[in-house]
Design a protein around this motif. Structure first.
Motif, PDB file in Angstrom:
ATOM      1  N   UNK A   1       0.559  -1.581   0.273  1.00 17.89           N
ATOM      2  CA  UNK A   1       0.274   0.062  -0.058  1.00 17.89           C
ATOM      3  C   UNK A   1       1.109   1.602   0.229  1.00 17.89           C
ATOM      4  N   UNK A   2       2.099   0.910   0.994  1.00 15.48           N
ATOM      5  CA  UNK A   2       2.444   2.315   0.768  1.00 15.48           C
ATOM      6  C   UNK A   2       3.185   2.878  -0.486  1.00 15.48           C
ATOM      7  N   UNK A   3       3.493   1.311  -0.957  1.00 12.67           N
ATOM      8  CA  UNK A   3       4.471   1.613  -2.595  1.00 12.67           C
ATOM      9  C   UNK A   3       3.426   2.381  -3.936  1.00 12.67           C
ATOM     10  N   UNK A   4       1.854   1.751  -2.947  1.00 17.43           N
ATOM     11  CA  UNK A   4       1.084   1.802  -4.339  1.00 17.43           C
ATOM     12  C   UNK A   4       0.978   3.935  -4.123  1.00 17.43           C
ATOM     13  N   UNK A   5       0.955   4.180  -2.464  1.00 19.86           N
ATOM     14  CA  UNK A   5       0.679   5.616  -2.897  1.00 19.86           C
ATOM     15  C   UNK A   5       2.012   6.261  -3.177  1.00 19.86           C
ATOM     16  N   UNK A   6       3.438   6.193  -3.128  1.00 18.02           N
ATOM     17  CA  UNK A   6       4.174   6.391  -4.166  1.00 18.02           C
ATOM     18  C   UNK A   6       4.130   6.572  -5.801  1.00 18.02           C
ATOM     19  N   UNK A   7       3.474   5.939  -6.396  1.00 15.18           N
ATOM     20  CA  UNK A   7       3.274   5.382  -7.129  1.00 15.18           C
ATOM     21  C   UNK A   7       2.221   6.583  -7.805  1.00 15.18           C
TER      22      UNK A   7
ATOM     23  N   UNK B   1      -0.409  13.912   1.942  1.00 13.35           N
ATOM     24  CA  UNK B   1      -1.698  13.577   0.792  1.00 13.35           C
ATOM     25  C   UNK B   1      -2.243  12.872   0.952  1.00 13.35           C
ATOM     26  N   UNK B   2      -3.222  12.303   0.270  1.00 15.43           N
ATOM     27  CA  UNK B   2      -4.316  11.874   0.725  1.00 15.43           C
ATOM     28  C   UNK B   2      -4.398  11.179  -0.687  1.00 15.43           C
ATOM     29  N   UNK B   3      -5.124   9.343  -0.246  1.00 11.25           N
ATOM     30  CA  UNK B   3      -5.435   8.886  -1.382  1.00 11.25           C
ATOM     31  C   UNK B   3      -6.892   8.244  -1.930  1.00 11.25           C
ATOM     32  N   UNK B   4      -7.343   7.981  -2.628  1.00 12.74           N
ATOM     33  CA  UNK B   4      -8.785   7.565  -2.352  1.00 12.74           C
ATOM     34  C   UNK B   4      -8.417   5.821  -2.276  1.00 12.74           C
ATOM     35  N   UNK B   5      -9.492   5.296  -1.212  1.00 15.01           N
ATOM     36  CA  UNK B   5      -9.142   3.961  -0.334  1.00 15.01           C
ATOM     37  C   UNK B   5      -9.262   3.220  -1.603  1.00 15.01           C
ATOM     38  N   UNK B   6     -10.916   3.180  -3.025  1.00 21.04           N
ATOM     39  CA  UNK B   6     -10.293   2.186  -3.707  1.00 21.04           C
ATOM     40  C   UNK B   6      -9.410   1.509  -4.677  1.00 21.04           C
TER      41      UNK B   6
ATOM     42  N   UNK C   1     -17.362  -1.403  -2.004  1.00 20.98           N
ATOM     43  CA  UNK C   1     -17.680  -1.427  -0.551  1.00 20.98           C
ATOM     44  C   UNK C   1     -16.576  -0.807   0.597  1.00 20.98           C
ATOM     45  N   UNK C   2     -16.655   0.484   0.357  1.00 21.75           N
ATOM     46  CA  UNK C   2     -15.517   1.551   0.658  1.00 21.75           C
ATOM     47  C   UNK C   2     -15.142   1.146   2.855  1.00 21.75           C
ATOM     48  N   UNK C   3     -16.529   1.945   2.651  1.00 23.03           N
ATOM     49  CA  UNK C   3     -17.037   1.195   4.393  1.00 23.03           C
ATOM     50  C   UNK C   3     -16.380   0.644   4.724  1.00 23.03           C
ATOM     51  N   UNK C   4     -15.622  -0.762   4.604  1.00 24.46           N
ATOM     52  CA  UNK C   4     -14.954  -1.787   4.696  1.00 24.46           C
ATOM     53  C   UNK C   4     -14.234  -1.514   4.631  1.00 24.46           C
ATOM     54  N   UNK C   5     -13.165  -1.149   3.763  1.00 21.35           N
ATOM     55  CA  UNK C   5     -11.689  -0.913   3.437  1.00 21.35           C
ATOM     56  C   UNK C   5     -11.572   0.182   4.646  1.00 21.35           C
ATOM     57  N   UNK C   6     -12.171   0.903   5.286  1.00 17.92           N
ATOM     58  CA  UNK C   6     -11.777   1.718   6.027  1.00 17.92           C
ATOM     59  C   UNK C   6     -11.138   1.499   7.127  1.00 17.92           C
TER      60      UNK C   6
ATOM     61  N   UNK D   1      -7.843  -0.489   6.537  1.00 18.24           N
ATOM     62  CA  UNK D   1      -6.982   0.295   6.582  1.00 18.24           C
ATOM     63  C   UNK D   1      -6.486   1.081   8.262  1.00 18.24           C
ATOM     64  N   UNK D   2      -7.335   1.193   8.399  1.00 19.09           N
ATOM     65  CA  UNK D   2      -7.533   1.511  10.080  1.00 19.09           C
ATOM     66  C   UNK D   2      -6.174   0.719  10.785  1.00 19.09           C
ATOM     67  N   UNK D   3      -6.721  -0.889  11.008  1.00 18.38           N
ATOM     68  CA  UNK D   3      -6.507  -1.872  11.383  1.00 18.38           C
ATOM     69  C   UNK D   3      -4.700  -1.546  10.938  1.00 18.38           C
TER      70      UNK D   3
END
Length: 248
Positions: A12-18, A40-45, A67-72, A75-77
């Motif tokens: 996920x961190x690599x994806x953020x840099x991408x 920086x802000x990233x769309x969860x989906x 299911x964006x709600x479940x994704x959130x 991410x928090x976990x």
């Protein structure tokens, strides 16, 4: 949801840099929440889709992820900070307010401006100074490290340069990091005055009125190529169409 795709935090961190490099497609912007890291802000989906691409070599179809709600929660976990889109817009406004906060002397300058006794250029210099002293500069140096036109890399010789001049910016464009480049003082001046710009192939183009002795003096024939993010390309297209060759 993240476990379903067997995605690790590192991916996920690599994806953020991408995403920082490529920008976010118009159809994949955040809808209700963002994942927040280092300003920086990233769309969860879309972040999930990019992390999948980093791990398995192809993007997921974001239209199938409902299911964006479940994704959130996932991410928090993993320890990521999340916030609603509304809260993120409040954060952006606070950042804007910090950039736009002025000393008493600067407030006096604004009063002079309102009285038509101060030139707009002075106000733009104030804003440029605030931007160059902000955390945005540190992030640009960390990610790029050099002038986009040459190999100058000493931080003391690099300046944060807005692609669209402030007088033509919307508020959100002033705080959008994609609207800024790192440049040495020579190339910053040439860029701002329309002597150089970047064409659709991300190569430096010289203004038609550039003199041969200027080409030699500034070593304009040996520009290095630079790869820009999709967001920067958007602003550079505007610069090429509106500033290059002294159009404004």
């Amino acid at each position: 949801m993240l476990e379903q795709y067997n995605l690790k935090k590192e991916a996920l961190i690599k994806a953020m840099k991408k995403i920082d490099d490529l920008g976010i497609p118009k159809n994949d912007v955040a809808k209700k929440h963002v994942i927040f890291l280092d300003g920086n802000a990233y769309p969860p989906v879309y972040l999930l889709s990019m992390a999948y691409a980093v791990t398995y070599g192809r993007l997921l179809d974001t239209r199938e992820i409902k299911t964006e709600r479940l994704l959130i929660s996932d991410y928090e976990k993993l320890g990521f900070e999340t916030m609603t889109l509304e809260k993120y817009h409040e954060f952006q406004k606070a950042e804007w307010d910090k950039l736009n906060s002025l000393t008493e002397d600067q407030e006096s300058m604004l009063d002079n401006l309102r009285d038509n006794s101060m030139d707009l250029a002075e106000l733009h210099k104030i804003m440029e100074h605030r931007i160059d002293k902000s955390s945005m500069r540190e992030r640009l140096i960390k990610s790029n490290g050099k002038c986009v036109c040459c190999d100058i890399s000493s931080p003391d010789l690099l300046f944060v340069t807005s692609i669209i001049p402030f007088e033509f910016c919307e508020e959100y464009e002033i705080v959008d990091e994609h609207n800024y480049l790192l440049m040495c003082s020579h190339h910053k001046t040439l860029f701002q005055k329309g002597y150089i710009s970047f064409d659709s192939d991300e190569k430096v183009d010289l203004a038609e009125f550039t003199k041969e002795e200027e080409v030699i003096f500034y070593n304009l024939n040996s520009f290095k190529e630079h790869q820009f993010s999709e967001g920067q390309t958007h602003y550079l297209d505007w610069h090429y169409d509106n500033v290059f060759n002294k159009k404004v």
